[in-house]
Design an enzyme around this catalytic site. Structure first.
Site, PDB file in Angstrom:
ATOM      1  N   LYS A 181      -0.103   4.397   5.524  1.00  0.00           N
ATOM      2  CA  LYS A 181      -0.532   5.791   5.444  1.00  0.00           C
ATOM      3  C   LYS A 181      -1.873   6.015   6.136  1.00  0.00           C
ATOM      4  CE  LYS A 181      -0.711   8.007   1.459  1.00  0.00           C
ATOM      5  NZ  LYS A 181      -0.474   8.485   0.079  1.00  0.00           N
TER       6      LYS A 181
ATOM      7  N   LYS B 246      -9.481  -0.956  -9.881  1.00  0.00           N
ATOM      8  CA  LYS B 246     -10.882  -0.703  -9.532  1.00  0.00           C
ATOM      9  C   LYS B 246     -11.808  -1.769 -10.087  1.00  0.00           C
ATOM     10  CE  LYS B 246     -10.967   4.142  -8.341  1.00  0.00           C
ATOM     11  NZ  LYS B 246     -11.613   5.452  -8.486  1.00  0.00           N
TER      12      LYS B 246
ATOM     13  N   LYS C 271      -8.898   6.883   5.634  1.00  0.00           N
ATOM     14  CA  LYS C 271     -10.251   6.892   6.206  1.00  0.00           C
ATOM     15  C   LYS C 271     -10.775   5.483   6.416  1.00  0.00           C
ATOM     16  CE  LYS C 271     -12.642   7.449   1.734  1.00  0.00           C
ATOM     17  NZ  LYS C 271     -11.668   7.550   0.666  1.00  0.00           N
TER      18      LYS C 271
END
Ligand code: TRP
Length: 333
Positions: free
Chosen positions: A197, A115, A200
């Protein structure tokens, strides 16, 4: 008996809309757990602000996600459902545990490294100490099991180190939690990118739980398959990943086996198969979408759920926090 059941706790970040992959891969199986376990689930809103959020969106998504979980079968009478920031003990124990978590340990966390590489302009202290807060989320409730995805296992391992360190100094304060990687439900891939996978971030290949039936149908009609024309509906993931994914989805929503699906579409092309999968998905999601919309519109009900959840969670959390404060030498209130 409620108290004799083993306890399970998990948090979910309200950072995106739930999709078919989340549902078939995980959420679908959660409702049944309540028979065997005393289950706690919370919306980890405090964790989401380690990355910048739009306030109105965060608020809306937190409530939407709660409504969707209930609509997917998590019964608030049988599970404790709450919002993390409503139980102030999380922040309090998070601070304490930060003092029992080492800089080196936090520096080694894969999620922090990922991150901070992704958000170079905002590598904040919360992003770094996130695992101490997560340890607090867990340890406040003394759970036996913590269901998490593979990516969160490292954080549960760190929590276990904290337990060992803390209990080593102060005696048996925290129960040692076990990570529980649920047996994967169906692994659903993107409709347009069957090699990765469903996500979104690729919206054209992603079917959201709240999506309109006509949009779902359209996405299935455009799903990637192949140019096989001779008996094309066959399960062969290595050579026909798009078809295998559609078969997986169809099997998950209808309960049919691959053999049955192959027989059903024998001699037929994708023009028949793809819309059939789309229709089956539409019918599976319809009651969930309608129920979630109904719950969301019923503000008083939703509020009663998260208030009751926070009250119950707060009671359990306070018990642990008091014990911790006493052990470390804080003056009793
Ligand atoms: N970090 C988890 C995630 O991003 C969410 C989470 C926060 C969590 N606190 C937790 C999961 C406690 C399990 C237990 O998915």
């Amino acid at each position: 008996m409620e108290d004799q059941k083993r306890r399970m706790l998990s948090g979910v970040q309200p950072s995106g809309d739930l999709h078919l992959g989340n549902y078939l891969g995980a959420i679908k199986n959660w409702a049944d757990r309540a028979e065997e376990f005393d289950c706690y689930y919370f919306m980890a809103d405090m964790h989401t602000i380690t990355v910048r959020q739009t306030p109105a969106d965060l608020r809306r998504r937190t409530l939407e996600q709660l409504a969707q979980y209930i609509a997917c079968g998590l019964d608030p009478e049988k599970n404790t459902l709450f919002i993390q920031s409503h139980v102030h003990q999380h922040a309090e124990l998070g601070w304490v545990l930060g003092c029992y978590t080492m800089f080196g340990e936090l520096s080694r966390m894969t999620q922090f490294k990922d991150k901070s590489a992704k958000h170079k302009e905002n590598i904040n202290g919360g992003l770094f100490t996130y695992p101490s807060l997560m340890a607090a989320d867990i340890l406040l409730y003394q759970p036996d099991l913590v269901p998490v995805g593979e990516d969160q296992k490292q954080h549960v391992e760190l929590t276990r180190n904290i337990v060992q360190r803390f209990n080593g100094i102060y005696g048996d304060v925290f129960k040692m939690p076990e990570p529980f990687i649920p047996k994967a439900g169906a692994r659903i891939m993107g409709l347009t990118t069957p090699e990765s996978k469903m996500s979104k971030s690729v919206p054209e290949g992603c079917v959201f739980l709240m999506e309109k039936p006509e949009d779902i149908a359209r996405k299935f009609k455009r799903a990637v398959t192949d140019s096989d024309t001779e008996n094309p509906v066959r399960y062969d993931p290595a050579h026909k990943p798009g078809v295998a994914n559609l078969m997986n989805i169809y099997a998950a929503v209808t309960g049919k086996t691959f053999d049955e699906i192959e027989a059903e579409f024998a001699g037929q092309g994708y023009g028949k198969f793809k819309p059939a999968v789309g229709d089956a998905v539409v019918e599976t999601l319809r009651p969930i979408r309608e129920e979630a919309a109904r719950i969301l519109a019923d503000k008083a009900y939703l509020e009663s759920v998260y208030k009751a959840g926070a009250e119950k969670a707060g009671y359990a959390a306070e018990k642990t926090l008091r014990k911790v404060y006493k052990k470390i030498g804080f003056v009793a209130r």
